[in-house]
Scaffold this active site. Structure first.
Site, short mmCIF file in Angstrom:
data_model
loop_
_atom_site.label_atom_id
_atom_site.label_comp_id
_atom_site.label_asym_id
_atom_site.label_seq_id
_atom_site.Cartn_x
_atom_site.Cartn_y
_atom_site.Cartn_z
N HIS A 257 0.86 -1.19 0.00
CA HIS A 257 0.00 0.00 0.00
C HIS A 257 0.89 1.23 0.00
O HIS A 257 1.93 1.24 0.65
CB HIS A 257 -0.90 0.00 1.25
CG HIS A 257 -2.08 0.90 1.13
ND1 HIS A 257 -1.99 2.25 1.33
CD2 HIS A 257 -3.37 0.64 0.81
CE1 HIS A 257 -3.19 2.78 1.14
NE2 HIS A 257 -4.04 1.83 0.83
N ASP A 313 -7.88 -5.24 -0.01
CA ASP A 313 -8.31 -5.95 -1.21
C ASP A 313 -7.89 -7.42 -1.23
O ASP A 313 -8.34 -8.19 -2.08
CB ASP A 313 -7.76 -5.26 -2.46
CG ASP A 313 -8.35 -3.88 -2.64
OD1 ASP A 313 -9.53 -3.70 -2.31
OD2 ASP A 313 -7.63 -2.97 -3.10
C1 LIG Z 1 -0.29 -0.75 -3.85
C2 LIG Z 1 1.01 -0.48 -4.56
C3 LIG Z 1 0.71 0.12 -5.94
C4 LIG Z 1 1.83 0.50 -3.72
O1 LIG Z 1 2.97 0.71 -4.38
P1 LIG Z 1 4.10 1.80 -4.06
O2 LIG Z 1 4.02 2.27 -2.66
O3 LIG Z 1 4.05 2.82 -5.13
O4 LIG Z 1 5.37 0.90 -4.14
P2 LIG Z 1 6.17 0.54 -5.45
O5 LIG Z 1 5.24 0.15 -6.56
O6 LIG Z 1 7.13 1.63 -5.70
O7 LIG Z 1 6.94 -0.78 -4.97
C5 LIG Z 1 8.05 -0.77 -4.09
C6 LIG Z 1 8.77 -2.12 -4.17
O8 LIG Z 1 7.96 -3.13 -3.59
C7 LIG Z 1 7.64 -4.13 -4.55
N1 LIG Z 1 6.24 -4.45 -4.40
C8 LIG Z 1 5.23 -3.56 -4.15
N2 LIG Z 1 4.07 -4.23 -4.04
C9 LIG Z 1 4.36 -5.53 -4.23
C10 LIG Z 1 3.55 -6.68 -4.25
N3 LIG Z 1 2.24 -6.61 -4.05
N4 LIG Z 1 4.13 -7.87 -4.47
C11 LIG Z 1 5.46 -7.95 -4.66
N5 LIG Z 1 6.28 -6.87 -4.66
C12 LIG Z 1 5.73 -5.69 -4.45
C13 LIG Z 1 7.86 -3.48 -5.90
O9 LIG Z 1 8.16 -4.45 -6.88
C14 LIG Z 1 9.01 -2.56 -5.61
O10 LIG Z 1 10.18 -3.35 -5.61
P3 LIG Z 1 11.58 -2.76 -6.23
O11 LIG Z 1 11.91 -1.59 -5.33
O12 LIG Z 1 12.50 -3.91 -6.14
O13 LIG Z 1 11.24 -2.34 -7.63
C15 LIG Z 1 1.81 -1.79 -4.73
O14 LIG Z 1 2.13 -2.32 -3.46
C16 LIG Z 1 1.07 -2.82 -5.57
O15 LIG Z 1 1.13 -2.80 -6.79
N6 LIG Z 1 0.37 -3.79 -4.90
C17 LIG Z 1 -0.38 -4.79 -5.59
C18 LIG Z 1 -1.72 -4.24 -6.05
C19 LIG Z 1 -2.63 -3.92 -4.89
O16 LIG Z 1 -2.86 -4.75 -4.02
N7 LIG Z 1 -3.20 -2.72 -4.90
C20 LIG Z 1 -4.17 -2.32 -3.90
C21 LIG Z 1 -3.82 -1.03 -3.28
S1 LIG Z 1 -4.98 -0.68 -1.99
#
Ligand SMILES: CC(C)(COP(=O)(O)OP(=O)(O)OC[C@H]1O[C@@H](n2cnc3c(N)ncnc32)[C@H](O)[C@@H]1OP(=O)(O)O)[C@@H](O)C(=O)NCCC(=O)NCCS
Length: 378
Positions: A257, A313
Protein backbone atom coordinates in the site's frame (compact mmCIF):
# COMPACT_ATOMS: atom_id res chain seq x y z
CA UNK A 1 3.34 34.31 -4.84
CA UNK A 2 6.77 32.67 -4.49
CA UNK A 3 6.62 28.96 -5.26
CA UNK A 4 9.55 26.58 -5.03
CA UNK A 5 10.32 25.39 -8.54
CA UNK A 6 10.11 21.73 -7.81
CA UNK A 7 7.68 19.14 -9.11
CA UNK A 8 6.42 16.55 -6.62
CA UNK A 9 5.82 13.63 -8.94
CA UNK A 10 2.50 11.95 -8.21
CA UNK A 11 2.00 14.68 -5.57
CA UNK A 12 3.72 12.26 -3.21
CA UNK A 13 4.22 13.82 0.21
CA UNK A 14 2.23 16.95 -0.75
CA UNK A 15 -0.69 18.16 1.38
CA UNK A 16 -3.39 19.35 -1.02
CA UNK A 17 -6.19 20.25 1.38
CA UNK A 18 -7.34 20.30 4.99
CA UNK A 19 -9.98 17.78 6.00
CA UNK A 20 -11.51 16.59 9.23
CA UNK A 21 -13.03 13.45 7.73
CA UNK A 22 -10.46 10.78 8.33
CA UNK A 23 -7.12 10.14 9.98
CA UNK A 24 -4.86 7.43 8.63
CA UNK A 25 -2.47 6.50 11.44
CA UNK A 26 0.20 4.75 9.43
CA UNK A 27 2.47 4.25 12.42
CA UNK A 28 -0.01 2.18 14.39
CA UNK A 29 -2.04 0.85 11.45
CA UNK A 30 -5.30 2.53 12.46
CA UNK A 31 -7.99 4.40 10.55
CA UNK A 32 -10.41 6.87 12.10
CA UNK A 33 -13.45 8.68 10.66
CA UNK A 34 -13.97 11.95 12.59
CA UNK A 35 -11.98 10.38 15.43
CA UNK A 36 -13.95 7.11 15.53
CA UNK A 37 -12.00 3.89 15.01
CA UNK A 38 -13.28 2.43 11.73
CA UNK A 39 -13.10 -1.09 13.14
CA UNK A 40 -15.46 -0.10 15.96
CA UNK A 41 -17.76 1.60 13.44
CA UNK A 42 -17.84 -1.54 11.28
CA UNK A 43 -18.66 -3.63 14.32
CA UNK A 44 -21.30 -1.41 15.90
CA UNK A 45 -22.62 1.09 13.35
CA UNK A 46 -24.38 0.96 9.99
CA UNK A 47 -23.37 2.38 6.60
CA UNK A 48 -26.29 4.81 6.90
CA UNK A 49 -25.09 6.11 10.28
CA UNK A 50 -21.49 6.36 9.04
CA UNK A 51 -22.78 8.33 6.04
CA UNK A 52 -24.41 10.76 8.45
CA UNK A 53 -21.17 10.99 10.41
CA UNK A 54 -19.15 11.81 7.29
CA UNK A 55 -21.66 14.29 5.90
CA UNK A 56 -22.48 16.10 9.17
CA UNK A 57 -19.22 15.68 11.06
CA UNK A 58 -20.78 14.01 14.10
CA UNK A 59 -22.84 10.97 15.06
CA UNK A 60 -26.61 11.54 14.91
CA UNK A 61 -29.07 11.42 17.79
CA UNK A 62 -31.82 8.83 17.26
CA UNK A 63 -34.43 11.22 15.68
CA UNK A 64 -31.74 12.68 13.43
CA UNK A 65 -30.73 9.23 12.23
CA UNK A 66 -34.35 8.27 11.65
CA UNK A 67 -34.93 11.37 9.57
CA UNK A 68 -31.71 10.80 7.62
CA UNK A 69 -32.52 7.13 6.96
CA UNK A 70 -36.02 8.19 5.86
CA UNK A 71 -34.52 10.57 3.30
CA UNK A 72 -32.10 7.90 2.07
CA UNK A 73 -34.90 5.37 1.71
CA UNK A 74 -37.11 7.65 -0.33
CA UNK A 75 -34.15 8.41 -2.61
CA UNK A 76 -33.19 4.72 -2.97
CA UNK A 77 -36.19 4.21 -5.23
CA UNK A 78 -35.56 4.70 -8.94
CA UNK A 79 -38.07 6.61 -11.05
CA UNK A 80 -39.12 4.99 -14.35
CA UNK A 81 -36.85 7.45 -16.14
CA UNK A 82 -33.90 6.60 -13.89
CA UNK A 83 -34.57 2.90 -14.43
CA UNK A 84 -34.47 3.50 -18.19
CA UNK A 85 -31.18 5.39 -17.81
CA UNK A 86 -29.71 2.47 -15.85
CA UNK A 87 -30.78 -0.07 -18.45
CA UNK A 88 -29.50 2.06 -21.30
CA UNK A 89 -26.08 2.49 -19.69
CA UNK A 90 -25.79 -1.09 -18.40
CA UNK A 91 -26.36 -2.53 -21.87
CA UNK A 92 -23.65 -0.38 -23.45
CA UNK A 93 -20.82 -0.11 -20.93
CA UNK A 94 -19.04 -1.77 -18.01
CA UNK A 95 -20.24 -1.46 -14.39
CA UNK A 96 -18.13 1.59 -13.47
CA UNK A 97 -19.07 3.42 -16.67
CA UNK A 98 -22.74 2.58 -16.13
CA UNK A 99 -22.60 4.06 -12.63
CA UNK A 100 -20.88 7.14 -14.03
CA UNK A 101 -23.45 7.43 -16.83
CA UNK A 102 -26.22 7.41 -14.25
CA UNK A 103 -24.67 10.32 -12.36
CA UNK A 104 -23.93 12.07 -15.64
CA UNK A 105 -27.64 11.96 -16.46
CA UNK A 106 -28.34 13.27 -12.95
CA UNK A 107 -25.89 16.14 -13.44
CA UNK A 108 -27.56 17.16 -16.68
CA UNK A 109 -30.79 17.84 -14.87
CA UNK A 110 -30.23 18.06 -11.11
CA UNK A 111 -33.38 18.69 -9.07
CA UNK A 112 -33.76 22.37 -8.28
CA UNK A 113 -32.69 22.28 -4.63
CA UNK A 114 -29.95 24.68 -3.69
CA UNK A 115 -28.67 22.71 -0.70
CA UNK A 116 -25.69 20.56 -1.74
CA UNK A 117 -26.47 18.24 1.19
CA UNK A 118 -29.74 17.21 -0.47
CA UNK A 119 -27.85 16.25 -3.60
CA UNK A 120 -25.22 14.46 -1.53
CA UNK A 121 -27.87 12.34 0.23
CA UNK A 122 -29.59 11.59 -3.06
CA UNK A 123 -26.29 10.53 -4.64
CA UNK A 124 -25.41 8.23 -1.73
CA UNK A 125 -28.88 6.65 -1.69
CA UNK A 126 -29.05 5.90 -5.42
CA UNK A 127 -25.67 4.17 -5.81
CA UNK A 128 -26.62 0.69 -4.56
CA UNK A 129 -29.98 0.66 -6.35
CA UNK A 130 -28.24 1.60 -9.59
CA UNK A 131 -25.41 -0.93 -9.26
CA UNK A 132 -27.78 -3.75 -8.27
CA UNK A 133 -29.76 -3.18 -11.44
CA UNK A 134 -26.63 -2.78 -13.56
CA UNK A 135 -25.58 -6.27 -12.41
CA UNK A 136 -29.01 -7.64 -13.29
CA UNK A 137 -29.20 -6.06 -16.73
CA UNK A 138 -25.65 -7.12 -17.61
CA UNK A 139 -26.50 -10.70 -16.65
CA UNK A 140 -29.50 -10.54 -18.98
CA UNK A 141 -32.04 -10.35 -16.17
CA UNK A 142 -34.99 -8.02 -15.75
CA UNK A 143 -34.39 -4.99 -13.50
CA UNK A 144 -36.08 -5.02 -10.10
CA UNK A 145 -37.61 -2.37 -7.87
CA UNK A 146 -35.25 -1.52 -5.01
CA UNK A 147 -36.39 -2.50 -1.50
CA UNK A 148 -35.38 0.53 0.61
CA UNK A 149 -36.54 -1.03 3.88
CA UNK A 150 -33.70 -3.56 3.53
CA UNK A 151 -31.20 -0.70 3.93
CA UNK A 152 -28.43 0.18 1.49
CA UNK A 153 -26.45 -3.04 2.00
CA UNK A 154 -29.45 -5.38 2.16
CA UNK A 155 -31.03 -3.80 -0.91
CA UNK A 156 -27.87 -4.29 -2.95
CA UNK A 157 -27.63 -7.97 -1.92
CA UNK A 158 -31.33 -8.39 -2.76
CA UNK A 159 -30.94 -6.88 -6.24
CA UNK A 160 -27.82 -8.92 -7.02
CA UNK A 161 -29.11 -12.26 -5.73
CA UNK A 162 -32.89 -11.80 -6.43
CA UNK A 163 -33.54 -13.15 -2.92
CA UNK A 164 -34.31 -11.64 0.45
CA UNK A 165 -30.80 -11.53 1.91
CA UNK A 166 -29.65 -13.67 4.80
CA UNK A 167 -28.71 -11.58 7.80
CA UNK A 168 -25.04 -12.49 7.45
CA UNK A 169 -24.97 -11.29 3.82
CA UNK A 170 -26.37 -7.89 4.79
CA UNK A 171 -24.03 -7.58 7.77
CA UNK A 172 -20.96 -8.52 5.76
CA UNK A 173 -21.75 -6.03 3.01
CA UNK A 174 -22.67 -3.29 5.48
CA UNK A 175 -19.29 -3.73 7.21
CA UNK A 176 -17.46 -3.63 3.87
CA UNK A 177 -19.31 -0.47 2.85
CA UNK A 178 -18.32 1.18 6.14
CA UNK A 179 -14.66 0.18 5.75
CA UNK A 180 -14.46 1.59 2.20
CA UNK A 181 -16.45 4.78 2.78
CA UNK A 182 -13.55 7.18 3.22
CA UNK A 183 -9.76 7.17 2.98
CA UNK A 184 -8.41 10.70 2.72
CA UNK A 185 -7.40 11.96 -0.71
CA UNK A 186 -6.53 9.06 -2.98
CA UNK A 187 -6.60 9.92 -6.70
CA UNK A 188 -10.39 9.51 -7.04
CA UNK A 189 -11.22 11.79 -4.11
CA UNK A 190 -8.69 14.36 -5.21
CA UNK A 191 -10.20 14.23 -8.70
CA UNK A 192 -13.69 14.70 -7.27
CA UNK A 193 -12.53 17.73 -5.27
CA UNK A 194 -10.75 19.27 -8.27
CA UNK A 195 -14.02 19.06 -10.21
CA UNK A 196 -15.94 20.54 -7.26
CA UNK A 197 -13.45 23.39 -6.94
CA UNK A 198 -14.65 24.74 -10.30
CA UNK A 199 -18.15 24.91 -8.76
CA UNK A 200 -19.32 22.17 -11.06
CA UNK A 201 -22.12 20.09 -9.48
CA UNK A 202 -21.84 17.22 -7.03
CA UNK A 203 -22.84 14.57 -9.60
CA UNK A 204 -20.01 15.66 -11.89
CA UNK A 205 -17.59 15.24 -8.98
CA UNK A 206 -18.86 11.69 -8.54
CA UNK A 207 -18.34 11.01 -12.25
CA UNK A 208 -14.73 12.18 -11.89
CA UNK A 209 -14.32 10.00 -8.79
CA UNK A 210 -15.71 6.95 -10.55
CA UNK A 211 -13.63 7.33 -13.67
CA UNK A 212 -10.50 7.82 -11.59
CA UNK A 213 -11.22 4.85 -9.33
CA UNK A 214 -11.69 2.71 -12.44
CA UNK A 215 -7.96 2.71 -13.23
CA UNK A 216 -6.09 -0.47 -12.26
CA UNK A 217 -3.62 1.41 -10.07
CA UNK A 218 -6.47 2.51 -7.81
CA UNK A 219 -9.58 0.31 -7.72
CA UNK A 220 -9.46 -3.17 -9.15
CA UNK A 221 -7.00 -4.93 -6.83
CA UNK A 222 -9.75 -7.03 -5.18
CA UNK A 223 -10.67 -8.51 -8.53
CA UNK A 224 -7.02 -9.15 -9.31
CA UNK A 225 -6.62 -10.85 -5.91
CA UNK A 226 -9.67 -13.02 -6.61
CA UNK A 227 -8.27 -14.22 -9.94
CA UNK A 228 -4.91 -14.82 -8.29
CA UNK A 229 -6.57 -17.19 -5.77
CA UNK A 230 -8.43 -18.88 -8.63
CA UNK A 231 -5.16 -19.28 -10.56
CA UNK A 232 -3.50 -20.90 -7.52
CA UNK A 233 -6.54 -23.18 -7.26
CA UNK A 234 -5.39 -25.30 -4.30
CA UNK A 235 -3.87 -24.36 -0.94
CA UNK A 236 -1.08 -26.92 -1.51
CA UNK A 237 0.08 -25.04 -4.57
CA UNK A 238 0.56 -21.71 -2.78
CA UNK A 239 4.29 -21.91 -2.02
CA UNK A 240 5.34 -23.09 -5.48
CA UNK A 241 3.07 -20.49 -7.10
CA UNK A 242 4.60 -17.73 -4.97
CA UNK A 243 8.17 -18.79 -5.77
CA UNK A 244 7.41 -18.68 -9.47
CA UNK A 245 5.45 -15.43 -9.29
CA UNK A 246 8.21 -13.59 -7.43
CA UNK A 247 10.88 -15.02 -9.75
CA UNK A 248 8.85 -13.65 -12.67
CA UNK A 249 8.68 -10.26 -10.87
CA UNK A 250 4.91 -10.49 -10.57
CA UNK A 251 3.23 -8.65 -7.72
CA UNK A 252 1.15 -10.39 -5.09
CA UNK A 253 -2.25 -8.80 -5.58
CA UNK A 254 -3.76 -7.42 -2.39
CA UNK A 255 -0.29 -6.86 -0.92
CA UNK A 256 1.40 -3.50 -0.36
CA UNK A 257 0.00 0.00 0.00
CA UNK A 258 1.25 3.49 -0.78
CA UNK A 259 0.32 4.64 2.74
CA UNK A 260 0.36 1.58 5.02
CA UNK A 261 3.71 -0.08 5.50
CA UNK A 262 2.24 -2.32 8.20
CA UNK A 263 -0.97 -4.37 8.28
CA UNK A 264 -3.88 -2.36 6.82
CA UNK A 265 -6.45 -2.09 9.66
CA UNK A 266 -9.30 -2.69 7.22
CA UNK A 267 -7.59 -5.87 6.04
CA UNK A 268 -7.36 -7.08 9.64
CA UNK A 269 -11.10 -6.62 10.07
CA UNK A 270 -12.04 -8.17 6.73
CA UNK A 271 -9.74 -11.14 7.38
CA UNK A 272 -11.85 -12.05 10.42
CA UNK A 273 -14.99 -11.64 8.30
CA UNK A 274 -13.49 -13.88 5.61
CA UNK A 275 -12.91 -16.59 8.24
CA UNK A 276 -16.58 -16.41 9.27
CA UNK A 277 -17.67 -16.32 5.62
CA UNK A 278 -15.65 -19.47 4.89
CA UNK A 279 -17.30 -21.25 7.80
CA UNK A 280 -20.81 -20.13 6.86
CA UNK A 281 -20.64 -20.59 3.11
CA UNK A 282 -18.19 -23.54 2.91
CA UNK A 283 -17.38 -24.94 -0.56
CA UNK A 284 -15.60 -22.58 -2.93
CA UNK A 285 -15.50 -19.74 -0.40
CA UNK A 286 -13.68 -22.02 2.07
CA UNK A 287 -11.15 -23.04 -0.59
CA UNK A 288 -10.51 -19.39 -1.51
CA UNK A 289 -10.04 -18.60 2.19
CA UNK A 290 -7.60 -21.49 2.72
CA UNK A 291 -5.57 -20.37 -0.28
CA UNK A 292 -5.55 -16.80 1.01
CA UNK A 293 -4.46 -17.78 4.53
CA UNK A 294 -1.56 -19.81 3.20
CA UNK A 295 -0.58 -17.18 0.67
CA UNK A 296 -0.68 -14.48 3.32
CA UNK A 297 1.72 -16.42 5.53
CA UNK A 298 4.13 -17.31 2.72
CA UNK A 299 4.08 -13.80 1.24
CA UNK A 300 4.56 -12.08 4.62
CA UNK A 301 7.65 -14.26 5.15
CA UNK A 302 9.04 -13.10 1.82
CA UNK A 303 7.84 -9.49 1.64
CA UNK A 304 7.26 -8.02 5.12
CA UNK A 305 10.87 -6.86 5.46
CA UNK A 306 10.04 -4.39 2.64
CA UNK A 307 6.90 -3.14 4.41
CA UNK A 308 4.56 -5.22 2.26
CA UNK A 309 1.55 -6.67 4.06
CA UNK A 310 -1.98 -7.55 2.97
CA UNK A 311 -4.21 -4.59 2.17
CA UNK A 312 -8.01 -4.65 2.36
CA UNK A 313 -8.31 -5.95 -1.21
CA UNK A 314 -6.59 -9.21 -0.26
CA UNK A 315 -9.52 -10.37 1.87
CA UNK A 316 -12.62 -8.71 0.40
CA UNK A 317 -12.93 -11.08 -2.61
CA UNK A 318 -13.66 -13.95 -0.23
CA UNK A 319 -16.40 -12.01 1.54
CA UNK A 320 -17.86 -10.69 -1.74
CA UNK A 321 -18.01 -14.27 -3.04
CA UNK A 322 -19.83 -15.42 0.10
CA UNK A 323 -22.33 -12.58 -0.31
CA UNK A 324 -22.96 -13.55 -3.95
CA UNK A 325 -21.34 -10.58 -5.70
CA UNK A 326 -19.74 -11.63 -9.00
CA UNK A 327 -16.00 -10.78 -9.43
CA UNK A 328 -16.55 -8.30 -12.28
CA UNK A 329 -18.39 -6.02 -9.83
CA UNK A 330 -16.01 -5.81 -6.84
CA UNK A 331 -14.63 -2.40 -7.85
CA UNK A 332 -18.13 -1.07 -8.42
CA UNK A 333 -19.19 -2.13 -4.90
CA UNK A 334 -16.16 -0.25 -3.57
CA UNK A 335 -17.38 2.74 -5.61
CA UNK A 336 -20.90 2.53 -4.19
CA UNK A 337 -19.42 2.80 -0.72
CA UNK A 338 -16.95 5.59 -1.62
CA UNK A 339 -19.66 7.86 -3.08
CA UNK A 340 -20.20 9.14 0.46
CA UNK A 341 -16.47 9.83 0.92
CA UNK A 342 -16.38 11.81 -2.33
CA UNK A 343 -19.47 13.90 -1.59
CA UNK A 344 -18.43 14.48 2.03
CA UNK A 345 -15.12 15.90 0.76
CA UNK A 346 -16.94 18.06 -1.79
CA UNK A 347 -19.35 19.46 0.80
CA UNK A 348 -16.43 20.10 3.18
CA UNK A 349 -14.33 21.73 0.45
CA UNK A 350 -17.14 24.03 -0.64
CA UNK A 351 -17.24 25.56 2.85
CA UNK A 352 -14.06 27.38 1.90
CA UNK A 353 -13.79 26.83 -1.83
CA UNK A 354 -10.73 27.77 -3.80
CA UNK A 355 -10.33 26.86 -7.45
CA UNK A 356 -7.59 24.21 -7.70
CA UNK A 357 -5.11 25.41 -10.24
CA UNK A 358 -1.55 24.17 -9.75
CA UNK A 359 1.43 25.13 -11.88
CA UNK A 360 3.54 23.20 -14.33
CA UNK A 361 7.28 23.50 -14.68
CA UNK A 362 7.90 24.30 -18.33
CA UNK A 363 10.37 21.97 -20.07
CA UNK A 364 9.62 22.82 -23.73
CA UNK A 365 11.68 24.63 -26.40
CA UNK A 366 13.00 28.17 -25.93
CA UNK A 367 10.49 30.94 -26.59
CA UNK A 368 10.61 32.89 -29.88
CA UNK A 369 10.66 29.92 -32.26
CA UNK A 370 10.11 31.08 -35.82
CA UNK A 371 6.91 29.76 -37.42
CA UNK A 372 8.07 28.14 -40.68
CA UNK A 373 5.41 27.74 -43.37
CA UNK A 374 4.64 24.04 -43.88
CA UNK A 375 6.04 23.87 -47.42
CA UNK A 376 9.43 25.16 -46.18
CA UNK A 377 9.82 22.60 -43.36
CA UNK A 378 12.57 20.06 -44.09
C1 LIG B 1 -0.29 -0.75 -3.85
C2 LIG B 1 1.01 -0.48 -4.56
C3 LIG B 1 0.71 0.12 -5.94
C4 LIG B 1 1.83 0.50 -3.72
O1 LIG B 1 2.97 0.71 -4.38
P1 LIG B 1 4.10 1.80 -4.06
O2 LIG B 1 4.02 2.27 -2.66
O3 LIG B 1 4.05 2.82 -5.13
O4 LIG B 1 5.37 0.90 -4.14
P2 LIG B 1 6.17 0.54 -5.45
O5 LIG B 1 5.24 0.15 -6.56
O6 LIG B 1 7.13 1.63 -5.70
O7 LIG B 1 6.94 -0.78 -4.97
C5 LIG B 1 8.05 -0.77 -4.09
C6 LIG B 1 8.77 -2.12 -4.17
O8 LIG B 1 7.96 -3.13 -3.59
C7 LIG B 1 7.64 -4.13 -4.55
N1 LIG B 1 6.24 -4.45 -4.40
C8 LIG B 1 5.23 -3.56 -4.15
N2 LIG B 1 4.07 -4.23 -4.04
C9 LIG B 1 4.36 -5.53 -4.23
C10 LIG B 1 3.55 -6.68 -4.25
N3 LIG B 1 2.24 -6.61 -4.05
N4 LIG B 1 4.13 -7.87 -4.47
C11 LIG B 1 5.46 -7.95 -4.66
N5 LIG B 1 6.28 -6.87 -4.66
C12 LIG B 1 5.73 -5.69 -4.45
C13 LIG B 1 7.86 -3.48 -5.90
O9 LIG B 1 8.16 -4.45 -6.88
C14 LIG B 1 9.01 -2.56 -5.61
O10 LIG B 1 10.18 -3.35 -5.61
P3 LIG B 1 11.58 -2.76 -6.23
O11 LIG B 1 11.91 -1.59 -5.33
O12 LIG B 1 12.50 -3.91 -6.14
O13 LIG B 1 11.24 -2.34 -7.63
C15 LIG B 1 1.81 -1.79 -4.73
O14 LIG B 1 2.13 -2.32 -3.46
C16 LIG B 1 1.07 -2.82 -5.57
O15 LIG B 1 1.13 -2.80 -6.79
N6 LIG B 1 0.37 -3.79 -4.90
C17 LIG B 1 -0.38 -4.79 -5.59
C18 LIG B 1 -1.72 -4.24 -6.05
C19 LIG B 1 -2.63 -3.92 -4.89
O16 LIG B 1 -2.86 -4.75 -4.02
N7 LIG B 1 -3.20 -2.72 -4.90
C20 LIG B 1 -4.17 -2.32 -3.90
C21 LIG B 1 -3.82 -1.03 -3.28
S1 LIG B 1 -4.98 -0.68 -1.99
Amino acid sequence: METAQRVYKGLEGVYVLESSLCLIDTEHGKLYYLGYDVEELAEKSSYEEVSYLLLHGRLPKRPELEEFVGKLRSEMRLTPEEMRDVQYAAKRTGPMDALAAFYLFASKDPPQTKDPMEHAIRAVAKAGSVLGNVVRVQRGEEPMEPQPELGIAGNLVYLVTSKKPEQYQTEFLDDILILHAEHGVPASTFGAVVTASTLSDIYSSIVTGLMTLKGPLHGGAAEAAYYQFVEIGDPNRVESWLERALAEKRRVMGFGHRVYKIYDPRARYVKAMAARAAELAGGRVKTLYEIAVRLEQAAIERLSARGLYPNVDFWTPIVYTAIGIPPGYFTAVFAVSRVVGWVAHVVEYWKDNRLIRPLHLYTGPESGQRYVPIEERG
